[in-house]
Design a protein around this motif. Structure first.
Motif, PDB file in Angstrom:
ATOM      1  N   GLU A  28       0.807  -1.220   0.000  1.00  0.00           N
ATOM      2  CA  GLU A  28       0.000   0.000   0.000  1.00  0.00           C
ATOM      3  C   GLU A  28       0.836   1.264   0.000  1.00  0.00           C
ATOM      4  OE1 GLU A  28      -3.256   0.121   2.906  1.00  0.00           O
ATOM      5  OE2 GLU A  28      -3.849  -1.855   2.122  1.00  0.00           O
ATOM      6  N   LYS A  29       1.914   1.272   0.799  1.00  0.00           N
ATOM      7  CA  LYS A  29       2.733   2.486   0.896  1.00  0.00           C
ATOM      8  C   LYS A  29       3.757   2.567  -0.217  1.00  0.00           C
ATOM      9  CE  LYS A  29       2.418   3.239   5.823  1.00  0.00           C
ATOM     10  NZ  LYS A  29       2.955   2.362   6.865  1.00  0.00           N
ATOM     11  N   SER A  30       4.604   1.550  -0.298  1.00  0.00           N
ATOM     12  CA  SER A  30       5.742   1.641  -1.218  1.00  0.00           C
ATOM     13  C   SER A  30       5.371   1.336  -2.660  1.00  0.00           C
ATOM     14  CB  SER A  30       6.831   0.666  -0.770  1.00  0.00           C
ATOM     15  OG  SER A  30       6.377  -0.678  -0.961  1.00  0.00           O
ATOM     16  N   LYS A  31       4.211   0.689  -2.861  1.00  0.00           N
ATOM     17  CA  LYS A  31       3.788   0.243  -4.198  1.00  0.00           C
ATOM     18  C   LYS A  31       4.691  -0.855  -4.774  1.00  0.00           C
ATOM     19  CE  LYS A  31       0.208   2.835  -4.235  1.00  0.00           C
ATOM     20  NZ  LYS A  31      -1.005   2.159  -3.845  1.00  0.00           N
ATOM     21  N   ASP A  32       5.611  -1.353  -3.963  1.00  0.00           N
ATOM     22  CA  ASP A  32       6.459  -2.470  -4.397  1.00  0.00           C
ATOM     23  C   ASP A  32       5.610  -3.717  -4.617  1.00  0.00           C
ATOM     24  OD1 ASP A  32       8.806  -1.117  -4.319  1.00  0.00           O
ATOM     25  OD2 ASP A  32       9.442  -1.885  -2.344  1.00  0.00           O
ATOM     26  N   TYR A  33       6.022  -4.527  -5.561  1.00  0.00           N
ATOM     27  CA  TYR A  33       5.331  -5.792  -5.795  1.00  0.00           C
ATOM     28  C   TYR A  33       5.713  -6.775  -4.698  1.00  0.00           C
ATOM     29  CZ  TYR A  33       4.205  -3.825 -10.303  1.00  0.00           C
ATOM     30  OH  TYR A  33       3.713  -3.011 -11.291  1.00  0.00           O
ATOM     31  N   ALA A  34       4.706  -7.389  -4.082  1.00  0.00           N
ATOM     32  CA  ALA A  34       4.945  -8.323  -2.986  1.00  0.00           C
ATOM     33  C   ALA A  34       4.141  -9.599  -3.243  1.00  0.00           C
ATOM     34  CB  ALA A  34       4.505  -7.683  -1.673  1.00  0.00           C
ATOM     35  N   GLY A  35       4.488 -10.651  -2.503  1.00  0.00           N
ATOM     36  CA  GLY A  35       3.725 -11.892  -2.587  1.00  0.00           C
ATOM     37  C   GLY A  35       4.614 -13.081  -2.917  1.00  0.00           C
ATOM     38  N   PHE A  36       3.995 -14.243  -2.835  1.00  0.00           N
ATOM     39  CA  PHE A  36       4.719 -15.500  -3.064  1.00  0.00           C
ATOM     40  C   PHE A  36       5.364 -15.529  -4.455  1.00  0.00           C
ATOM     41  CE2 PHE A  36       4.688 -19.857  -4.738  1.00  0.00           C
ATOM     42  CZ  PHE A  36       5.477 -20.491  -3.799  1.00  0.00           C
ATOM     43  N   ASP A  37       4.564 -15.240  -5.482  1.00  0.00           N
ATOM     44  CA  ASP A  37       5.099 -15.277  -6.853  1.00  0.00           C
ATOM     45  C   ASP A  37       6.244 -14.279  -7.040  1.00  0.00           C
ATOM     46  OD1 ASP A  37       3.252 -17.161  -7.688  1.00  0.00           O
ATOM     47  OD2 ASP A  37       2.016 -15.752  -8.828  1.00  0.00           O
ATOM     48  N   MET A  38       6.079 -13.104  -6.447  1.00  0.00           N
ATOM     49  CA  MET A  38       7.069 -12.042  -6.632  1.00  0.00           C
ATOM     50  C   MET A  38       8.390 -12.412  -5.952  1.00  0.00           C
ATOM     51  SD  MET A  38       5.425  -9.898  -8.566  1.00  0.00           S
ATOM     52  CE  MET A  38       4.892 -11.432  -9.343  1.00  0.00           C
ATOM     53  N   ASP A  39       8.281 -12.995  -4.737  1.00  0.00           N
ATOM     54  CA  ASP A  39       9.501 -13.463  -4.066  1.00  0.00           C
ATOM     55  C   ASP A  39      10.143 -14.595  -4.869  1.00  0.00           C
ATOM     56  OD1 ASP A  39       9.170 -11.661  -2.037  1.00  0.00           O
ATOM     57  OD2 ASP A  39       8.465 -13.125  -0.547  1.00  0.00           O
ATOM     58  N   LEU A  40       9.286 -15.478  -5.387  1.00  0.00           N
ATOM     59  CA  LEU A  40       9.811 -16.626  -6.126  1.00  0.00           C
ATOM     60  C   LEU A  40      10.537 -16.188  -7.405  1.00  0.00           C
ATOM     61  CD1 LEU A  40       9.961 -19.758  -6.206  1.00  0.00           C
ATOM     62  CD2 LEU A  40       7.850 -19.718  -7.561  1.00  0.00           C
ATOM     63  N   ILE A  41       9.933 -15.287  -8.159  1.00  0.00           N
ATOM     64  CA  ILE A  41      10.582 -14.900  -9.426  1.00  0.00           C
ATOM     65  C   ILE A  41      11.852 -14.073  -9.158  1.00  0.00           C
ATOM     66  CG2 ILE A  41       9.224 -12.809  -9.963  1.00  0.00           C
ATOM     67  CD1 ILE A  41      10.454 -15.522 -12.463  1.00  0.00           C
ATOM     68  N   ARG A  42      11.856 -13.319  -8.068  1.00  0.00           N
ATOM     69  CA  ARG A  42      13.087 -12.593  -7.724  1.00  0.00           C
ATOM     70  C   ARG A  42      14.191 -13.582  -7.357  1.00  0.00           C
ATOM     71  NH1 ARG A  42       9.445  -8.715  -4.786  1.00  0.00           N
ATOM     72  NH2 ARG A  42       9.286  -6.886  -6.128  1.00  0.00           N
ATOM     73  N   ALA A  43      13.818 -14.622  -6.622  1.00  0.00           N
ATOM     74  CA  ALA A  43      14.812 -15.647  -6.249  1.00  0.00           C
ATOM     75  C   ALA A  43      15.297 -16.389  -7.495  1.00  0.00           C
ATOM     76  CB  ALA A  43      14.203 -16.617  -5.238  1.00  0.00           C
ATOM     77  N   ILE A  44      14.386 -16.658  -8.414  1.00  0.00           N
ATOM     78  CA  ILE A  44      14.767 -17.331  -9.667  1.00  0.00           C
ATOM     79  C   ILE A  44      15.718 -16.439 -10.463  1.00  0.00           C
ATOM     80  CG2 ILE A  44      13.866 -18.026 -11.941  1.00  0.00           C
ATOM     81  CD1 ILE A  44      11.421 -19.235 -10.451  1.00  0.00           C
ATOM     82  N   GLY A  45      15.381 -15.157 -10.545  1.00  0.00           N
ATOM     83  CA  GLY A  45      16.242 -14.209 -11.258  1.00  0.00           C
ATOM     84  C   GLY A  45      17.639 -14.178 -10.665  1.00  0.00           C
ATOM     85  N   LYS A  46      17.701 -14.137  -9.363  1.00  0.00           N
ATOM     86  CA  LYS A  46      18.986 -14.104  -8.666  1.00  0.00           C
ATOM     87  C   LYS A  46      19.802 -15.360  -8.988  1.00  0.00           C
ATOM     88  CE  LYS A  46      20.658 -13.073  -4.055  1.00  0.00           C
ATOM     89  NZ  LYS A  46      20.291 -13.217  -2.644  1.00  0.00           N
ATOM     90  N   GLN A  47      19.105 -16.484  -8.931  1.00  0.00           N
ATOM     91  CA  GLN A  47      19.735 -17.774  -9.215  1.00  0.00           C
ATOM     92  C   GLN A  47      20.276 -17.826 -10.649  1.00  0.00           C
ATOM     93  OE1 GLN A  47      19.694 -19.684  -6.558  1.00  0.00           O
ATOM     94  NE2 GLN A  47      20.754 -21.447  -7.443  1.00  0.00           N
ATOM     95  N   MET A  48      19.567 -17.168 -11.573  1.00  0.00           N
ATOM     96  CA  MET A  48      19.980 -17.155 -12.978  1.00  0.00           C
ATOM     97  C   MET A  48      20.976 -16.039 -13.275  1.00  0.00           C
ATOM     98  SD  MET A  48      16.163 -17.533 -14.672  1.00  0.00           S
ATOM     99  CE  MET A  48      16.712 -16.746 -16.181  1.00  0.00           C
ATOM    100  N   GLY A  49      21.188 -15.161 -12.312  1.00  0.00           N
ATOM    101  CA  GLY A  49      22.044 -14.012 -12.549  1.00  0.00           C
ATOM    102  C   GLY A  49      21.374 -12.936 -13.390  1.00  0.00           C
TER     103      GLY A  49
END
Ligand code: GLN
Length: 231
Positions: A28-49
């Motif tokens: 609500e405040k930061s407008k950042d994307y949050a949630g299970f999918d968002m954490d998962l795809i960020r972790a996948i991105g990190k893993q892939m570089g």
């Protein structure tokens, strides 16, 4: 920057429809994307570089955006279906889901899917929930851009029931919905969520699946799961 679909995954362009908590929503405040999918795809991105860039669009716009090459992946609680598989590639399944019915508190005539004949049913446009609603005899189906809009219409009395994904209904009940709405009956379907990608990009599917496997092996997937769904 080379696009992720050119083999060098510098940037991974992610599309999502962020009104599907706890899978994707905007803080609500930061407008950042949050949630299970968002954490998962960020972790996948990190893993892939790869650097993950998330953009919001309508749920029914995700597959066209993949086909047009405007995004590399769609991560949006998207069920792997036969029909979608003709248009896009999916990763391995990453979450087990299914559809349930939500009615207004105190509605004692609708106890599950079996009682929806001839009713006014709300669902999110382009979803498996909307597809199932259309199969019900004499039902009047109204499609909304987002599940929260369908829930508002339920509260207002414009629809008798909403068909939507169980984990999202569970979350809605827990967070805000329980005074106005109740979830009834058994799940109608067993559905698997997958990460969708363009069919042109077979290399990306391999990389995403590899990263997903690694996150399952190293405990990261479980950590993200527990953060959003508990043990
Ligand atoms: N899982 C459902 C589908 O794929 C709903 C997804 C959503 O509304 N984000 O159609």
């Amino acid at each position: 920057k080379p696009a992720a679909n050119e083999g060098k995954t510098a940037v991974l362009k992610v599309g999502t429809e962020p009104s599907f908590a706890p899978f994707e929503f905007q803080d609500e405040k930061s407008k950042d994307y949050a949630g299970f999918d968002m954490d998962l795809i960020r972790a996948i991105g990190k893993q892939m570089g790869a650097e993950v860039e998330i953009q919001s669009m309508g749920f029914d716009g995700l597959i066209p955006a993949l086909e047009a090459g405007n995004i590399d992946v769609a991560v949006s609680g998207m069920t792997i279906t036969e029909e979608r598989t003709q248009k896009v590639n999916f990763s391995k399944p990453y979450y087990k889901s299914g559809l349930t019915v939500v009615v207004k508190t105190g509605n004692s005539s609708i106890k599950g899917f079996g009682d929806l004949e001839g009713k006014k049913i709300g669902a999110q446009i382009g979803t498996t929930g909307a597809e199932e609603a259309k199969k019900i005899k004499n039902a009047q189906v109204r499609e909304f851009n987002t599940p929260p809009e369908a829930f508002m219409e339920l509260k207002a009395g414009g629809v008798d029931a909403v068909i939507n994904d169980k984990p999202v209904n569970d979350y809605f009940m827990k967070e805000t919905g329980s005074k106005d709405a109740q979830q009834v009956g058994e799940p109608l379907t067993a559905e698997d969520y997958g990460i969708a990608m363009s069919k042109k990009n077979t290399e990306l599917a391999d990389k995403i699946n590899k990263a997903l496997d690694e996150l399952k092996q190293n405990g990261e997937y479980d950590k993200i799961y527990e953060k959003w769904f508990g043990k």
